[in-house]
Scaffold this active site. Structure first.
Site, PDB file in Angstrom:
ATOM      1  N   TYR A 112       0.852  -1.184   0.000  1.00 62.91           N
ATOM      2  CA  TYR A 112       0.000   0.000   0.000  1.00 62.91           C
ATOM      3  C   TYR A 112       0.899   1.250   0.000  1.00 62.91           C
ATOM      4  O   TYR A 112       1.878   1.325   0.750  1.00 62.91           O
ATOM      5  CB  TYR A 112      -0.895  -0.025   1.242  1.00 62.91           C
ATOM      6  CG  TYR A 112      -1.737   1.200   1.380  1.00 62.91           C
ATOM      7  CD1 TYR A 112      -2.824   1.405   0.538  1.00 62.91           C
ATOM      8  CD2 TYR A 112      -1.437   2.171   2.327  1.00 62.91           C
ATOM      9  CE1 TYR A 112      -3.589   2.550   0.647  1.00 62.91           C
ATOM     10  CE2 TYR A 112      -2.207   3.316   2.448  1.00 62.91           C
ATOM     11  CZ  TYR A 112      -3.279   3.499   1.603  1.00 62.91           C
ATOM     12  OH  TYR A 112      -4.038   4.633   1.716  1.00 62.91           O
ATOM     13  N   ASP A 199      -0.350  -7.189   6.390  1.00 60.92           N
ATOM     14  CA  ASP A 199      -1.487  -6.310   6.138  1.00 60.92           C
ATOM     15  C   ASP A 199      -2.538  -7.147   5.413  1.00 60.92           C
ATOM     16  O   ASP A 199      -2.364  -7.503   4.254  1.00 60.92           O
ATOM     17  CB  ASP A 199      -1.017  -5.118   5.288  1.00 60.92           C
ATOM     18  CG  ASP A 199      -2.147  -4.121   4.998  1.00 60.92           C
ATOM     19  OD1 ASP A 199      -3.332  -4.519   5.043  1.00 60.92           O
ATOM     20  OD2 ASP A 199      -1.826  -2.956   4.704  1.00 60.92           O
ATOM     21  N   LYS A 224     -11.760  -0.336   4.771  1.00 65.64           N
ATOM     22  CA  LYS A 224     -12.084  -1.052   3.537  1.00 65.64           C
ATOM     23  C   LYS A 224     -13.163  -2.109   3.811  1.00 65.64           C
ATOM     24  O   LYS A 224     -14.262  -1.763   4.156  1.00 65.64           O
ATOM     25  CB  LYS A 224     -10.801  -1.647   2.942  1.00 65.64           C
ATOM     26  CG  LYS A 224      -9.619  -0.650   2.914  1.00 65.64           C
ATOM     27  CD  LYS A 224      -9.849   0.524   1.990  1.00 65.64           C
ATOM     28  CE  LYS A 224      -8.822   1.659   2.146  1.00 65.64           C
ATOM     29  NZ  LYS A 224      -7.437   1.305   2.141  1.00 65.64           N
TER      30      LYS A 224
HETATM   31  C1  LIG Z   1      -6.230   1.776   2.669  1.00 61.49           C
HETATM   32  C2  LIG Z   1      -5.144   0.858   3.030  1.00 61.49           C
HETATM   33  C3  LIG Z   1      -4.274   1.145   4.083  1.00 61.49           C
HETATM   34  C4  LIG Z   1      -4.343   2.428   4.873  1.00 61.49           C
HETATM   35  O1  LIG Z   1      -5.516   2.495   5.642  1.00 61.49           O
HETATM   36  P1  LIG Z   1      -6.256   3.856   6.040  1.00 61.49           P
HETATM   37  O2  LIG Z   1      -7.451   3.384   6.777  1.00 61.49           O
HETATM   38  O3  LIG Z   1      -6.537   4.591   4.772  1.00 61.49           O
HETATM   39  O4  LIG Z   1      -5.313   4.623   6.896  1.00 61.49           O
HETATM   40  C5  LIG Z   1      -3.294   0.200   4.407  1.00 61.49           C
HETATM   41  N1  LIG Z   1      -3.180  -0.942   3.712  1.00 61.49           N
HETATM   42  C6  LIG Z   1      -3.994  -1.242   2.676  1.00 61.49           C
HETATM   43  C7  LIG Z   1      -3.802  -2.525   1.945  1.00 61.49           C
HETATM   44  C8  LIG Z   1      -4.996  -0.354   2.305  1.00 61.49           C
HETATM   45  O5  LIG Z   1      -5.791  -0.658   1.272  1.00 61.49           O
END
Ligand SMILES: *Cc1c(COP(=O)(O)O)cnc(C)c1O
Length: 399
Positions: A112, A199, A224
Site C-alpha cells: 500500500y 497487512d 475497507k
Molecule cells: C487503505 C489501506 C491502508 C491504509 O488504511 P487507512 O485506513 O486509509 O489509513 C493500508 N493498507 C492497505 C492494503 C490499504 O488498502
C-alpha cells in the site's frame, strides 16, 4: 477488556460467518439492548490508585472498542483482543514501531502506497534500513531477510549485511495482485530473527488468516472491507502475543492514535454483513475477471482467481477465495484507461476499495505510484451490485 464481552470459547465450532454476527454482543439480560452502545465519554469515575489498563481516561480505553476488538480477534484466530486505531495507517505506524532503532525492514515494493511512503520516510530519517522486494519472489525475500549477500544490481544492501528485524507482508499486493508464499517467507523471517507483520486488508480474515500462516501481527485498514460502506476511516492490529500486544497498546495510547467510538461502532455494524459482502463481491470479481480477460480492449488481467494467473496455485493453498480486487491493463494505453474510467455510469471513479459500491481508478494517476505499475493499469474494487449491470457498464465503457 470488558468482562461481559463474550469469550471465543462460546463460539467454538461456529463458522466465521456466524462469528461475525455473534461476536461482541452484550450479556443476555432481559430488556437490555442486543447491540453494544456507543460510549461517548472522555473520562471515567475513579479515585485512588490507577494502573495502566484501568478504565480511567478515554485515550487508554473506551467500552465501544471492546466488542469490535473481540470480534476481529476471533475472526483472525487471535487469542488476544485486537486493537482499534484511528486509521489503517495509524495501525501500520504502530506496527513499524516494533522495529528496533537502526534495525532493518523488508517490505514489498508494491505495498500500500501510504505504508511504503511511511517506511521510506522513517528510513530517510535514520530510524531503520529499508529493503524493498518483490514479495512473490521467495528466493529474493529470503536473501534480503538473511542479509549478507550482495543484491543482483551489485549496489550495497540497505542495512549493510545484517539480518532483518521485521518482514512486512502484503498478499495479494496493491495494485499488482502478486501473491506471496506467506508460510515460507514467515518461516524464513523467523529464522532470521525477524517479526512478521501482515497487512490483511485485501483479503479479510474470511479469506486469509495470516496468523495461522506464521505472521506475528496482522493489521487492517478497517476503512475497507471490514467496515465495508466507504463511510468510516479506521484501523486495527491483531496479535496472539501478549507482549507484542502490550507494546502496540502502549504505542497507541502514547501516540494517541485511537479509534473514535462512533467509527468503531460503525465498523462492528459493518462486520455483521462481512460474509455476505465478501461472498458476493468475490463471485462478481471472478466472473468479471474471466470476461475481461477475453475482451479485445484488455491487454492483461491480474487476478489470482484466474487459472493462468502466476499467483493462482499459491492463492489456492493459503486463501479460501481470491478476493475482489482486479488489476486490468488496457490495450489502448493510459488514454484508453482514462477514457474507460470517465465513461462508466455505475462504477464510481474513486480511490479506496472494499465498499459495497464498485470503484475504479487508473493507479498511475497517483504521482507517488511506483513506476513498476504499468501506466494503463486500472484497479477495480468490485462491489456487491448485480454482476450483469457491472459488466454492461464496463462493456459500454470499453467500446
Ligand atoms: C487503505 C489501506 C491502508 C491504509 O488504511 P487507512 O485506513 O486509509 O489509513 C493500508 N493498507 C492497505 C492494503 C490499504 O488498502
Amino acid at each position: 477488556m470488558d468482562s461481559s464481552a463474550p469469550t471465543a470459547e462460546e463460539h467454538t465450532g461456529l463458522h466465521q460467518d456466524s462469528v461475525a454476527v455473534a461476536s461482541g454482543r452484550p450479556d443476555r439480560e432481559p430488556g437490555s439492548a442486543v447491540n453494544p452502545p456507543v460510549v461517548l465519554s472522555s473520562t471515567y469515575f475513579g479515585q485512588g490508585q490507577v494502573t495502566a489498563g484501568d478504565r480511567s481516561y478515554g485515550r487508554y480505553s473506551n467500552p465501544t472498542w471492546d466488542p469490535f476488538e473481540t470480534a476481529l480477534a476471533e475472526l483472525e484466530g487471535a487469542s488476544e483482543p485486537a486493537l482499534a486505531y484511528a486509521s489503517g495507517m495509524a495501525a501500520a505506524a504502530s506496527a513499524l514501531s516494533l522495529v528496533p532503532p537502526g534495525g532493518t525492514v523488508v517490505m514489498p515494493n508494491h505495498s500500500y502506497g501510504g505504508t511504503v511512503g511511511l517506511a521510506q520516510r522513517l528510513a530517510d530519517d535514520g530510524a531503520f534500513s529499508l529493503r524493498l522486494v518483490n514479495i512473490a519472489d521467495t528466493a529474493e525475500v529470503k536473501a534480503q531477510l538473511a542479509g549478507g549477500g550482495q543484491p543482483a544490481g551489485g549496489e550495497q544492501l540497505a542495512g549493510g549485511g545484517q539480518p532483518a528485524d521485521l518482514l512486512w507482508v502484503e498478499s495479494p499486493t496493491n495494485p499488482m495482485l502478486e501473491v506471496a508464499d506467506v508460510s515460507a517467507i514467515a518461516a524464513a523471517a523467523h529464522d532470521a530473527g525477524a517479526l512478521v507483520v501482515a497487512d490483511n486488508t485485501f483479503s479479510t480474515p474470511l479469506v486469509q488468516q495470516p496468523l495461522g500462516l506464521g505472521a506475528d501481527v496482522v493489521i487492517h485498514s478497517v476503512t475497507k472491507y471490514l467496515a465495508g460502506h466507504s463511510d468510516v476511516v479506521l484501523g486495527a492490529a491483531v496479535t496472539s502475543d501478549p507482549q507484542l500486544r502490550e507494546r502496540l497498546l502502549t504505542h497507541r495510547s502514547m501516540h494517541g492514535s485511537i479509534a473514535g467510538p462512533f467509527e468503531t461502532w460503525m465498523a462492528l455494524r459493518g462486520l455483521r454483513t462481512l460474509a455476505l459482502r465478501v461472498e458476493r463481491s468475490q463471485a462478481n470479481a471472478a466472473e468479471l475477471a474471466s470476461r475481461l480477460q477475453r475482451h479485445p480492449a484488455v491487454a492483461a488481467v491480474r487476478f489470482p482467481g484466474l487459472p493462468d494467473d502466476p499467483g493462482h496455485e499459491r492463492a489456492k493453498r493459503q486463501m479460501s477465495g481470491f478476493g475482489s480486487i482486479i488489476g486490468v491493463e488496457m490495450a489502448g494505453g493510459a488514454a484508453a484507461a482514462d477514457a474507460l474510467v470517465g465513461r462508466l455510469k455505475l462504477w464510481l471513479p474513486a480511490t479506496s476499495l472494499g465498499g459495497v459500491e464498485s470503484l475504479i481508478e487508473r493507479r498511475r494517476r497517483h504521482t507517488n505510484e511506483p513506476e513498476t505499475v504499468p501506466e494503463p493499469l486500472v484497479r477495480m474494487s468490485v462491489g456487491i451490485e448485480h454482476v450483469e449491470d457491472l459488466w454492461a457498464d464496463l462493456d459500454q465503457g470499453m467500446r
